[in-house]
Design an enzyme around this catalytic site. Structure first.
Site, short mmCIF file in Angstrom:
data_model
loop_
_atom_site.label_atom_id
_atom_site.label_comp_id
_atom_site.label_asym_id
_atom_site.label_seq_id
_atom_site.Cartn_x
_atom_site.Cartn_y
_atom_site.Cartn_z
N ALA A 278 0.91 -0.98 -0.07
CA ALA A 278 0.00 -0.02 -0.01
C ALA A 278 0.96 1.16 -0.03
O ALA A 278 2.12 1.04 0.14
CB ALA A 278 -0.79 0.10 0.95
N GLU A 280 1.05 5.56 1.21
CA GLU A 280 0.25 6.42 1.94
C GLU A 280 0.07 7.72 1.59
O GLU A 280 0.16 9.00 2.20
CB GLU A 280 1.01 6.74 3.58
CG GLU A 280 2.41 7.25 3.28
CD GLU A 280 3.66 6.31 2.83
OE1 GLU A 280 4.76 7.13 3.21
OE2 GLU A 280 3.33 5.23 2.47
N HIS A 313 -1.46 0.97 9.31
CA HIS A 313 -0.06 1.28 9.06
C HIS A 313 0.15 2.77 8.00
O HIS A 313 0.70 3.50 8.42
CB HIS A 313 0.71 0.13 8.23
CG HIS A 313 2.04 0.72 7.84
ND1 HIS A 313 3.18 0.29 8.40
CD2 HIS A 313 2.65 1.09 6.81
CE1 HIS A 313 4.43 0.46 7.69
NE2 HIS A 313 3.91 1.17 6.94
N GLU A 314 -0.87 2.55 6.90
CA GLU A 314 -0.85 3.74 5.95
C GLU A 314 -1.48 5.01 6.72
O GLU A 314 -1.00 5.92 6.36
CB GLU A 314 -1.53 3.23 4.89
CG GLU A 314 -1.01 2.13 4.06
CD GLU A 314 0.23 2.12 3.85
OE1 GLU A 314 0.89 3.08 3.50
OE2 GLU A 314 1.11 1.19 3.81
#
Length: 884
Positions: A278, A280, A313-314
């Site tokens: 992914a 961010e 996390h992102e």
């Protein structure tokens, strides 16, 4: 780190000169999904800080049609001459004269390609419900790919604001970092012009766009932020889990960091083709479909927990990385290590069903140690010269070790103090850039301790310590003698004689869940006194396995702990840590496989998935050695494993029981899969029956045992089983099942079937490039598979380089590692290294880029060879003792 003698010295990399900086970009792009191209017009406001007759920006794979200069608002623009450095991706713009410090505008007109390499502004392919091939366009700009989409100052220190305008076909959705402020018809009326609000000040790698036929679901946070999950048509309902979680996440981080998320919206979008997990991008976070979408009846617990972690996390990056950004890639860990730690903090606090801190030990701590135990590791703060070669640093050091070191520091300082320090750091450097020292200063201010002195050894040195512990009793006191040295997986010496400041916690048998004592080891060798310990009571270091170090106990100390491991009186985090340390010490030659099996046998009553995972890892090492010895030895080793696992397998059965937690089904899958791989026929028969019932009667297979089931079918079902798995892969629309069928099929023991799979995945391109590495994952299950995968990689390296965009691609490097790391002899290590040294399809620059991944793989092969040589006789003796 050179693996091929002395490769030619690399060219001198240059950063952009510091005499000019951007303050604002106005980027207008017009993508065409039919032609896979885009037209661009970009105006950059630049502050010239020192007299110059040249300006330099990054650009790559763009056809620059014109560059012009506006010195004063309202002036006519002047067209300028340019020159281009292909190696540095730097476009030099010759100014009409020497310009003194002032503000100017550069206007770029250009054309670019919507490429298929999953970097820059690229195209992603998918099929709609009718089976028609469709495309969407998306971006991946980290670390150096914004320059593929528009000319820019493509280094993290150059923060600016961005106005983005996208001209797209009327039926398409256009997204960027910010909210839409206007949508008007294009001049010819055939398209629409979508203009977005101005972004906050940010680095170029965080800019993002997406254009395609998209649908979404939405919700609002308590603070009024609009959250949306976008997917290709037909999949938006699978975004509900992530949407709910993301709403909770923004509110939780707002409070934890004490800084509200500053944008009005945040979109999460699932992209079919995506090279990382992914990304961010501020306000438009991009994900692989598998990392964002959840189908409650189909997604496994493990994958669902991974989705929760990746979403968290992102979104943590919106503070660590986006609001405060590292000055240069050397401090990449400042964003990745902290986003990795905060994802566990959020999921641990908000999703207790996942028992996420147990998984942390295996997925983060043990993973970081496995890589950092190699001589070809690197420090957390790794000197980055050319960021074009940065992909290999997105690894278990930057993520898992950094994460684990943060956890150790958080425990050492206490969570409230740690949180206070992070808040100070974020507030001081918001909308700006920082280095590691800035973080240590903020934590020192919050704690009143010298955090730089404590932590610099952990981030600036390669590796981590192993503590050798012995003890003696003195009345009611236990005297511990502790020596530290760098843990090196091959058991050899550390030429640098590294030294760490090690926070030690101690627990004892009479109060196993409490921290009895805390010490800080600063020297190579120290004694510590633990008061109030009865003779005969066990003493364990690294209570709760919070420290990033291994412990090697005297025989007496280890033996004293075995009964409480067996009875599970010792807490689960400590049981895991102890067994994982022993498994790691196997490679060093300090612990024999027989000693490990003794501890595994004492864990017959174990009921936690993560501890069985550590036992299973040690058993894999036993089987790997046995396979290299002889067919008979392998059969005997499998019999021993059946003896060790059979009782637990019988107790667990195959079906989920009412009231059990989410870990139990994962444990069931792990134990039954190990029995099946050991050739336990009743277990194999049961797996086959489950698969046939699924195909013939529609009886669902529990998602947590599905991969184990597919694996048995691939290994034992011959062509018929293989074809059924292939048909399942062809007909499913769910990425987790696609991935699991591939991993399973790659374990086939029949070469014609493996050849068919590789042709299907690589040559016919039926597997997305982002997922092709999974075709290598299971090949190590057999010697035939090992050899086939390695030969295939060697024969097709040119195609791999082309497909993944070169040697610096993380996808290429992961395939390289998977193709060789399951070998286990010195001959194979030499063959692997020699191939890359002599390969005509690699340039000397490629070899330099690949030096660390090659070195790590060669080292891994040699570790397996060493393990075999030091345990050959031990294994023969062990198998005799157990009458197998």
């Amino acid at each position: 780190m050179a693996v091929c003698g002395n490769p030619a010295p690399s060219f001198k990399f240059e950063r952009l000169p510091t005499f000019a900086e951007p303050t604002h970009y106005d980027v207008r792009l017009s993508p065409c999904l039919n032609q896979f191209s885009f037209e661009g017009l970009s105006t950059v406001d630049i502050t010239i800080k020192e007299a110059t007759d040249v300006l330099k920006v990054h650009a790559q794979s763009l056809h620059i049609q014109s560059v012009s200069l506006v010195s004063n608002p309202g002036d006519a623009s002047k067209t300028l001459e340019t020159s281009y450095d292909d190696k540095l991706n730097i476009l030099s713009i010759k100014l009409p004269s020497v310009l003194q410090p002032q503000k100017v505008q550069l206007v770029f007109k250009f054309v670019g390609e919507l490429n298929d390499k999953m970097r820059g502004f690229y195209r992603s392919q998918y099929k709609d419900k009718a089976g028609t091939e469709k495309f969407l366009a998306s971006t991946q700009f980290e670390s150096t790919y914004a320059r593929y989409a528009f000319p820019c100052f493509d280094e993290p220190i150059y923060k600016a604001t961005f106005d983005v305008t996208l001209e797209v076909e009327n039926h398409l959705t256009a997204l960027s970092n910010m909210n839409v402020i206007s949508e008007t018809p294009s001049a010819d009326g055939k398209r629409k012009v979508v203009k977005f609000a101005t972004t906050p000040k940010m680095s170029s790698y965080l800019v993002a766009f997406a254009v395609g036929e998209l649908e979404y679901i939405s919700a609002q946070t308590k603070s009024g932020v609009e959250m949306r999950v976008y997917t290709v048509p037909g999949k938006k309902e699978q975004g509900q889990y992530s949407l709910d979680l993301s709403v909770k996440c923004i509110d939780w981080y707002n409070e934890w960091f004490d800084i509200p998320y500053p944008l009005p919206k945040c979109d999460l979008i699932a992209i079919p083709d995506f090279s990382m997990g992914a990304m961010e991008n501020w306000g438009l976070v991009t994900y692989r479909e598998i990392a964002l979408l959840v189908d409650p009846g189909v997604t496994s617990t493990r994958q669902k927990s991974r989705v929760a972690l990746v979403v968290a996390h992102e979104l943590a990056h919106l503070w660590f990385g986006n609001l405060v950004t590292m000055k240069w890639w050397t401090d990449l860990w400042l964003k990745e290590g902290f986003a990795s730690f905060m994802e566990y903090m959020f999921v641990g606090a908000n999703c207790p069903e996942f028992k996420i801190w147990l998984h942390f030990l295996n997925d983060e701590l043990a993973s970081g140690m496995a890589l950092d135990g190699l001589r070809n590791s690197h420090p957390i703060e790794v000197e980055i010269d050319n960021p074009n070669e940065l992909d290999e640093i997105y690894d278990s050091i930057t993520y898992a070790k950094s994460n684990s070191v943060n956890r150790m520091l958080c425990y050492y300082l206490s969570e409230p103090v740690f949180q206070k320090g992070l808040r100070l750091y974020l507030k001081k450097f918001q909308y700006s850039n920082a280095v590691t020292q800035d973080l240590w200063t903020a934590l020192s201010e919050a704690s009143g301790q010298n955090v730089n002195e404590l932590m610099s050894g952990w981030t600036q040195q390669m590796g981590f310590p192993v503590l050798h512990v012995s003890q003696r009793q003195d009345g009611n006191n236990r005297i511990l003698t502790v020596r530290q040295r760098r843990f090196i997986s091959d058991g050899g010496e550390d030429p640098k004689n590294s030294l760490w400041q090690v926070p030690i916690t101690v627990s004892i048998g009479s109060a196993p869940s409490e921290v009895k004592a805390r010490f800080l080891l600063k020297e190579q060798h120290q004694e510590f006194v633990v008061e109030g310990v009865q003779p005969g009571e066990w003493v364990k270091l690294n209570s709760g396995t919070t420290g990033f170090y291994r412990v090697e106990y005297s025989d007496e100390m280890l033996t004293a702990m075995l009964p409480d491991i067996a009875s599970r009186k010792m807490p689960v985090l400590d049981r895991f840590g102890l067994i994982n340390d022993l498994s790691a010490l196997l490679n060093t030659g300090r612990v024999s496989i027989a000693q490990f099996v003794q501890v595994a046998a004492s864990s017959a009553n174990e009921d936690e998935f993560v501890v069985w995972g550590a036992i299973d890892e040690g058993m894999s090492k036993l089987l790997g050695c046995a396979r290299e010895m002889s067919e008979d030895t392998l059969k005997s080793a499998k019999q021993l494993i059946i003896k060790l696992f059979e009782k637990t397998g019988a107790e667990l059965g195959f079906a989920e029981q009412a009231g059990e937690d989410s870990q139990k089904m994962m444990l069931r899958a792990l134990v039954q899969a190990r029995l099946a791989r050991a050739g336990h026929q009743p277990t194999i028969d049961k797996f086959n029956q489950m698969f046939n019932d699924f195909l013939e009667k529609g009886t669902p297979i529990h998602p947590d045992i599905r991969l184990s089931t597919f694996g048995v079918v691939a290994r034992c079902g011959g062509k018929e089983g293989f074809d059924k798995l292939m048909n399942l892969r062809e007909t499913t629309t769910f990425q987790e099942i696609e991935r699991q069928t591939m991993i399973a099929m790659s374990q086939t023991p029949e070469q014609p079937l493996l050849a068919q799979l590789f042709e299907y995945g690589f040559e016919k391109n039926k597997v997305r490039p982002q997922d092709q590495l999974y075709l290598f994952v299971g090949t190590g299950a057999t010697q035939m598979g090992q050899q086939y995968a390695w030969t295939y990689f060697c024969e097709h390296i040119k195609e791999f380089l082309e497909k993944y965009g070169g040697a610096n691609s993380s996808l290429f490097q992961r395939c390289l590692k998977f193709a060789g790391e399951s070998f286990g002899s010195e001959q194979r290590a030499v063959e692997f290294q020699d191939f890359f040294c002599n390969c005509k399809d690699l340039t000397d620059t490629d070899r330099q880029t690949l030096a660390r991944p090659i070195g790590q793989t060669v080292e891994a092969i040699r570790l397996s060879a060493r393990l075999l040589e030091s345990n050959r006789k031990v294994i023969e003796e062990l198998l005799k003792q157990h009458n197998v």
